[in-house]
Motif scaffolding. Structure first.
Motif, PDB file in Angstrom:
ATOM      1  N   PRO A 123       0.820  -1.238   0.000  1.00 27.18           N
ATOM      2  CA  PRO A 123       0.000   0.000   0.000  1.00 27.18           C
ATOM      3  C   PRO A 123       0.839   1.266   0.000  1.00 27.18           C
ATOM      4  O   PRO A 123       0.428   2.278  -0.583  1.00 27.18           O
ATOM      5  N   LEU A 124       2.011   1.219   0.632  1.00 24.60           N
ATOM      6  CA  LEU A 124       2.875   2.400   0.651  1.00 24.60           C
ATOM      7  C   LEU A 124       3.300   2.773  -0.768  1.00 24.60           C
ATOM      8  O   LEU A 124       3.310   3.948  -1.139  1.00 24.60           O
ATOM      9  N   GLY A 125       3.646   1.757  -1.566  1.00 22.82           N
ATOM     10  CA  GLY A 125       3.995   2.016  -2.959  1.00 22.82           C
ATOM     11  C   GLY A 125       2.849   2.621  -3.740  1.00 22.82           C
ATOM     12  O   GLY A 125       3.046   3.495  -4.610  1.00 22.82           O
ATOM     13  N   ASP A 172      17.293  -9.095   5.179  1.00 22.00           N
ATOM     14  CA  ASP A 172      16.263  -9.618   4.284  1.00 22.00           C
ATOM     15  C   ASP A 172      14.965  -8.837   4.402  1.00 22.00           C
ATOM     16  O   ASP A 172      14.210  -8.713   3.419  1.00 22.00           O
ATOM     17  N   ASP A 173      14.697  -8.306   5.601  1.00 20.27           N
ATOM     18  CA  ASP A 173      13.491  -7.484   5.766  1.00 20.27           C
ATOM     19  C   ASP A 173      13.581  -6.223   4.912  1.00 20.27           C
ATOM     20  O   ASP A 173      12.573  -5.768   4.341  1.00 20.27           O
ATOM     21  N   LEU A 174      14.775  -5.631   4.828  1.00 21.19           N
ATOM     22  CA  LEU A 174      14.962  -4.461   3.978  1.00 21.19           C
ATOM     23  C   LEU A 174      14.668  -4.807   2.520  1.00 21.19           C
ATOM     24  O   LEU A 174      14.004  -4.038   1.808  1.00 21.19           O
ATOM     25  N   ILE A 175      15.164  -5.972   2.087  1.00 15.77           N
ATOM     26  CA  ILE A 175      14.966  -6.400   0.699  1.00 15.77           C
ATOM     27  C   ILE A 175      13.492  -6.672   0.416  1.00 15.77           C
ATOM     28  O   ILE A 175      12.933  -6.203  -0.581  1.00 15.77           O
ATOM     29  N   ILE A 176      12.851  -7.421   1.305  1.00 16.66           N
ATOM     30  CA  ILE A 176      11.456  -7.823   1.090  1.00 16.66           C
ATOM     31  C   ILE A 176      10.519  -6.622   1.177  1.00 16.66           C
ATOM     32  O   ILE A 176       9.629  -6.438   0.334  1.00 16.66           O
ATOM     33  N   ASN A 177      10.730  -5.766   2.185  1.00 17.12           N
ATOM     34  CA  ASN A 177       9.867  -4.587   2.346  1.00 17.12           C
ATOM     35  C   ASN A 177       9.980  -3.643   1.154  1.00 17.12           C
ATOM     36  O   ASN A 177       8.978  -3.133   0.643  1.00 17.12           O
ATOM     37  N   SER A 178      11.196  -3.389   0.714  1.00 17.27           N
ATOM     38  CA  SER A 178      11.404  -2.504  -0.437  1.00 17.27           C
ATOM     39  C   SER A 178      10.782  -3.093  -1.696  1.00 17.27           C
ATOM     40  O   SER A 178      10.192  -2.375  -2.506  1.00 17.27           O
ATOM     41  N   THR A 179      10.914  -4.415  -1.847  1.00 17.64           N
ATOM     42  CA  THR A 179      10.296  -5.097  -2.991  1.00 17.64           C
ATOM     43  C   THR A 179       8.783  -4.955  -2.941  1.00 17.64           C
ATOM     44  O   THR A 179       8.130  -4.742  -3.971  1.00 17.64           O
ATOM     45  N   GLY A 180       8.216  -5.046  -1.738  1.00 16.02           N
ATOM     46  CA  GLY A 180       6.769  -4.871  -1.580  1.00 16.02           C
ATOM     47  C   GLY A 180       6.328  -3.490  -2.003  1.00 16.02           C
ATOM     48  O   GLY A 180       5.305  -3.326  -2.673  1.00 16.02           O
ATOM     49  N   GLY A 181       7.114  -2.456  -1.628  1.00 12.12           N
ATOM     50  CA  GLY A 181       6.784  -1.098  -2.044  1.00 12.12           C
ATOM     51  C   GLY A 181       6.840  -0.932  -3.551  1.00 12.12           C
ATOM     52  O   GLY A 181       5.982  -0.275  -4.146  1.00 12.12           O
ATOM     53  N   VAL A 182       7.850  -1.563  -4.197  1.00 13.17           N
ATOM     54  CA  VAL A 182       7.978  -1.497  -5.656  1.00 13.17           C
ATOM     55  C   VAL A 182       6.807  -2.206  -6.329  1.00 13.17           C
ATOM     56  O   VAL A 182       6.252  -1.709  -7.316  1.00 13.17           O
ATOM     57  N   LEU A 183       6.410  -3.349  -5.793  1.00  9.14           N
ATOM     58  CA  LEU A 183       5.251  -4.059  -6.349  1.00  9.14           C
ATOM     59  C   LEU A 183       3.985  -3.220  -6.220  1.00  9.14           C
ATOM     60  O   LEU A 183       3.148  -3.196  -7.132  1.00  9.14           O
ATOM     61  N   GLY A 184       3.842  -2.530  -5.083  1.00 11.57           N
ATOM     62  CA  GLY A 184       2.698  -1.630  -4.905  1.00 11.57           C
ATOM     63  C   GLY A 184       2.703  -0.527  -5.941  1.00 11.57           C
ATOM     64  O   GLY A 184       1.656  -0.156  -6.479  1.00 11.57           O
ATOM     65  N   TYR A 185       3.886   0.007  -6.234  1.00 12.34           N
ATOM     66  CA  TYR A 185       4.019   1.035  -7.264  1.00 12.34           C
ATOM     67  C   TYR A 185       3.565   0.503  -8.625  1.00 12.34           C
ATOM     68  O   TYR A 185       2.859   1.192  -9.363  1.00 12.34           O
TER      69      TYR A 185
END
Length: 368
Positions: A123-125, A172-185
């Motif tokens: 949702p942030l993305g 890994d949390d940094l990687i997964i969270n950032s990936t989630g934001g990109v997917l939201g975008y």
């Protein structure tokens, strides 16, 4: 109730306080920039605040108990990228060429943790792309920064409140969270297809801002009234000879003179509108005096007048009735105008209000 459920409940309990604290800055910013606040903008901003608060509570809570806190004595970090892949394979015995391992793998707790972190930032993305107009790189960096903030908060034991990390700081949390934001975008257009664009919301606000709403005017009153009270208190303390006239002097200095000289008070200038006459080219002292005497000494003190009336009603008699009759009349007048303002706000009516009719004045927006 699950841990996640408790964290979400905590977020909803805290949200009214956060919403209250952000309301005045939100109103001031939007009224100064646009002159109005479309309901969709308010919905987006407050839903974003609720979402971020839920994210915070889900990641930070629950904090350790006193007994658990006594046992914390170090900083726990996992700095190997994509270690979660190895953990999934070790825990589930996943084999790419063996379909029988697919379902057990999807049901494993380690998959749930990865999916949760991924979905939590999506949702942030969406918000960053739709409302803030960020590009993909900015969205990634913001998501990475927010994720880093949470990981650092956990690593430091809430910045030193605890003697050590109460959760694992995991790269890994940094990687997964950032990936989630990109997917939201990436998927944002699917969710925002039926919503107006940010530019359309802004243009609507500008159009609405051409009319000075009662809320916008009310905020300026609060600013001016606060300054009048501060100045009158200063005069009373340091110039006791003027104590009786302190409030009137402050009223003239803060309200009468600025409007006569420039058409607006400090509060009006702050909210970007000015007062003009409807019957002549220049605004007279009499018009200013009548309008703002009514606002500052009849309308705004209405709750105080009502309180005084209620206190006197305990020992009610004819003499007291004579004494409080002016306050009762002021209460009725003030309440009537507030009701009229509320109706104007609901109906978006532009007809003159009572204090504008008796002073032959109106407000015009100075937002260009």
């Amino acid at each position: 109730m699950t841990t996640y459920g408790i964290s979400i409940l905590q977020a909803f309990i805290m949200f009214p306080v956060i919403a209250f604290l952000m309301t005045l800055p939100f109103l001031i910013y939007n009224y100064r920039k646009f002159g109005a606040i479309p309901w969709l903008r308010a919905l987006i901003i407050y839903s974003l605040a609720l979402y971020l608060l839920n994210m915070y509570c889900l990641i930070i809570f629950p904090v350790p108990t006193l007994l658990q806190a006594q046992k914390l004595n170090g900083f726990k970090m996992q700095l190997i990228p994509f270690a979660f892949v190895k953990d999934i394979i070790d825990e589930t015995h996943f084999e790419l060429l063996n379909p029988k391992t697919y379902i057990p793998t999807l049901k494993s707790s380690c998959i749930y943790v990865v999916a949760f972190n991924l979905v939590m930032f999506m949702p942030l993305g969406i918000y960053l792309r739709y409302y803030f107009k960020f590009n993909l790189l900015k969205t990634f960096l913001v998501c990475l920064g927010i994720s880093l903030f949470f990981e650092f908060t956990q690593l430091t034991g809430l910045y030193g409140i605890y003697n050590g990390s109460y959760r694992l700081c995991d790269v890994d949390d940094l990687i997964i969270n950032s990936t989630g934001g990109v997917l939201g975008y990436i998927i944002a257009p699917v969710f925002t297809f039926f919503l107006p664009s940010k530019n359309a919301i802004d243009n609507n606000a500008y159009q609405m801002g051409k009319h000075v709403s009662v809320i916008r005017e009310g905020i300026s009153w609060c600013v001016d009234y606060l300054i009048v009270i501060i100045l009158s208190s200063f005069i009373t303390i340091f110039f006791s000879v003027f104590a009786i006239l302190a409030n009137l002097i402050a009223f003239i200095i803060i309200i009468i003179l600025p409007i006569k000289l420039s058409g607006n008070t400090i509060g009006q200038k702050f909210m970007k509108y000015r007062t003009i006459s409807t019957t002549s080219k220049e605004l007279s002292i009499w018009q200013i005096f009548v309008k703002y005497l009514f606002i500052f000494y009849v309308m705004l003190p209405t709750p105080f007048y009502l309180l005084v009336v209620c206190l006197f009603l305990g020992n009610f008699n004819f003499l007291i009735f004579i004494i409080i009759l002016p306050l009762i009349i002021l209460n009725l007048i003030g309440a009537t105008v507030f009701i009229q303002m509320f109706i104007h706000w609901i109906k978006k009516d532009t007809a003159p209000l009572l204090y504008e009719k008796i002073s032959n004045t109106k407000n015009i927006s100075t937002i260009s």
